[in-house]
Design a protein around this motif. Structure first.
Motif, short mmCIF file in Angstrom:
data_model
loop_
_atom_site.label_atom_id
_atom_site.label_comp_id
_atom_site.label_asym_id
_atom_site.label_seq_id
_atom_site.Cartn_x
_atom_site.Cartn_y
_atom_site.Cartn_z
N ALA A 139 -39.29 33.60 -2.52
CA ALA A 139 -38.49 32.94 -1.49
C ALA A 139 -37.89 33.96 -0.54
N ASP A 140 -38.38 33.98 0.69
CA ASP A 140 -37.78 34.82 1.72
C ASP A 140 -37.22 33.94 2.83
N ASN A 141 -36.86 32.72 2.45
CA ASN A 141 -36.35 31.72 3.37
C ASN A 141 -34.95 31.34 2.92
N PRO A 142 -33.94 31.32 3.81
CA PRO A 142 -32.58 31.01 3.39
C PRO A 142 -32.43 29.60 2.81
N GLN A 143 -33.38 28.71 3.09
CA GLN A 143 -33.34 27.37 2.52
C GLN A 143 -33.78 27.34 1.06
N LEU A 144 -34.37 28.44 0.60
CA LEU A 144 -34.98 28.46 -0.73
C LEU A 144 -34.35 29.53 -1.61
N ALA A 145 -34.45 29.31 -2.92
CA ALA A 145 -33.96 30.28 -3.90
C ALA A 145 -35.04 30.47 -4.95
N GLN A 146 -35.08 31.66 -5.53
CA GLN A 146 -36.06 31.90 -6.58
C GLN A 146 -35.37 32.11 -7.92
N VAL A 147 -36.05 31.69 -8.97
CA VAL A 147 -35.53 31.76 -10.33
C VAL A 147 -36.52 32.55 -11.17
N GLY A 148 -36.01 33.43 -11.99
CA GLY A 148 -36.91 34.20 -12.85
C GLY A 148 -36.82 35.68 -12.56
N PRO A 149 -37.95 36.38 -12.74
CA PRO A 149 -39.33 35.90 -12.90
C PRO A 149 -39.56 35.23 -14.25
N TYR A 150 -40.49 34.27 -14.25
CA TYR A 150 -40.82 33.59 -15.51
C TYR A 150 -42.02 34.23 -16.20
N VAL A 151 -42.77 35.05 -15.48
CA VAL A 151 -43.87 35.79 -16.08
C VAL A 151 -44.16 37.01 -15.19
N ILE A 152 -44.55 38.09 -15.84
CA ILE A 152 -44.91 39.31 -15.12
C ILE A 152 -46.30 39.72 -15.57
N THR A 153 -47.21 39.77 -14.61
CA THR A 153 -48.56 40.29 -14.87
C THR A 153 -48.65 41.59 -14.08
N GLY A 154 -49.51 41.64 -13.09
CA GLY A 154 -49.48 42.79 -12.19
C GLY A 154 -48.31 42.67 -11.23
N SER A 155 -47.82 41.48 -11.05
CA SER A 155 -46.68 41.21 -10.16
C SER A 155 -45.78 40.18 -10.82
N GLU A 156 -44.64 39.96 -10.22
CA GLU A 156 -43.69 39.01 -10.78
C GLU A 156 -43.90 37.64 -10.14
N ARG A 157 -43.83 36.62 -10.96
CA ARG A 157 -43.98 35.25 -10.47
C ARG A 157 -42.66 34.50 -10.70
N TYR A 158 -42.24 33.78 -9.67
CA TYR A 158 -40.94 33.11 -9.70
C TYR A 158 -41.10 31.60 -9.56
N LEU A 159 -40.08 30.89 -10.00
CA LEU A 159 -39.91 29.49 -9.64
C LEU A 159 -39.14 29.46 -8.32
N VAL A 160 -39.53 28.56 -7.43
CA VAL A 160 -38.85 28.45 -6.14
C VAL A 160 -38.28 27.04 -6.02
N VAL A 161 -36.99 26.97 -5.65
CA VAL A 161 -36.29 25.69 -5.49
C VAL A 161 -35.47 25.76 -4.20
N LYS A 162 -34.93 24.62 -3.81
CA LYS A 162 -34.06 24.61 -2.63
C LYS A 162 -32.74 25.31 -2.95
N SER A 163 -32.25 26.07 -2.01
CA SER A 163 -31.06 26.89 -2.25
C SER A 163 -29.77 26.09 -2.25
N ASP A 164 -29.80 24.84 -1.77
CA ASP A 164 -28.56 24.07 -1.71
C ASP A 164 -28.19 23.43 -3.05
N ASP A 165 -29.01 23.64 -4.08
CA ASP A 165 -28.72 23.11 -5.42
C ASP A 165 -28.58 24.29 -6.38
N ARG A 166 -27.41 24.92 -6.32
CA ARG A 166 -27.16 26.10 -7.16
C ARG A 166 -27.29 25.78 -8.64
N LYS A 167 -26.84 24.59 -9.03
CA LYS A 167 -26.87 24.22 -10.44
C LYS A 167 -28.30 24.11 -10.96
N LEU A 168 -29.22 23.67 -10.11
CA LEU A 168 -30.62 23.57 -10.52
C LEU A 168 -31.16 24.95 -10.88
#
Length: 204
Positions: A139-168
């Motif tokens: 997530a490089d967008n202010p509307q979005l937030a990333q969670v994790g990483p949930y897995v790391i292979t050669g790179s990190e992979r994140y979950l992406v959600v809307k940034s206006d739901d901090r609790k999520l």
């Protein structure tokens, strides 16, 4: 004789004066029955720690539970993480992890709808609300937030959600940590990436 008449007159006078008197009245006897003593409404017991209600909840998770369906975006360009077989079934590490998250939210593993997104629509799908969570994005967008990483292979992979739901974001991170702690992450890996010979490790 005069004495007897006098005595009779005195007795009659005493009788007549007694008849003119009222019987003694007890205080408040004429006020009617006493009103019942005022009662106070019972106060609700303070909630115990075990029965406390979480007021700060995620509106996204509330909507997921209401519709009984988790909408998951997966990358079209990462078949080793999510692919669709000839029967239309989704398979892969991201698919297994999404089903695990659904169960932790309170759904069953079948109450997940996957949407394969091209790389050009990954972030738009989240921002527009077409998916609740995107697997494998950044997530490089202010509307979005990333969670994790949930897995790391050669790179990190994140979950992406809307940034206006901090609790999520907080809840998803907690669920990912639980999946690692209870062995669910490892089982998903062994059945998918591990079986394909892809080295990976959890992000937390």
């Amino acid at each position: 004789m005069r004495i007897r008449v006098l005595a009779a007159v005195v007795a009659a006078a005493a009788l007549l004066s007694g008849c003119g008197q009222d019987a003694p009245v007890e205080p408040n006897a004429l006020a009617g029955p006493k009103p019942p003593a005022p009662t106070t409404a019972p106060t609700s017991p303070a909630p115990s720690a075990g029965n406390s209600v979480e007021l700060d909840t995620s509106p996204t998770i509330a909507r997921i539970k209401q519709r009984r369906l988790l909408l998951v975006g997966v990358r079209e360009d990462a078949p080793q993480f999510a692919t669709r077989d000839g029967a239309g079934e989704y398979r892969g590490f991201d698919v297994e992890m999404a089903r695990d998250l659904a169960k932790r939210i309170g759904l069953d593993s079948t109450q997940v709808q996957f949407r394969r997104l091209p790389s050009t629509l990954l972030l738009d799908g989240v921002a527009a609300g077409n998916v609740d969570v995107l697997f494998g994005g950044t997530a490089d967008n202010p509307q979005l937030a990333q969670v994790g990483p949930y897995v790391i292979t050669g790179s990190e992979r994140y979950l992406v959600v809307k940034s206006d739901d901090r609790k999520l974001a907080e809840e998803l991170q907690r669920m990912l940590d639980e999946a690692v702690a209870d062995g669910s992450w490892q089982r998903a890996y062994d059945a998918t990436l591990g079986a394909a010979g892809i080295q990976a490790r959890p992000g937390s």
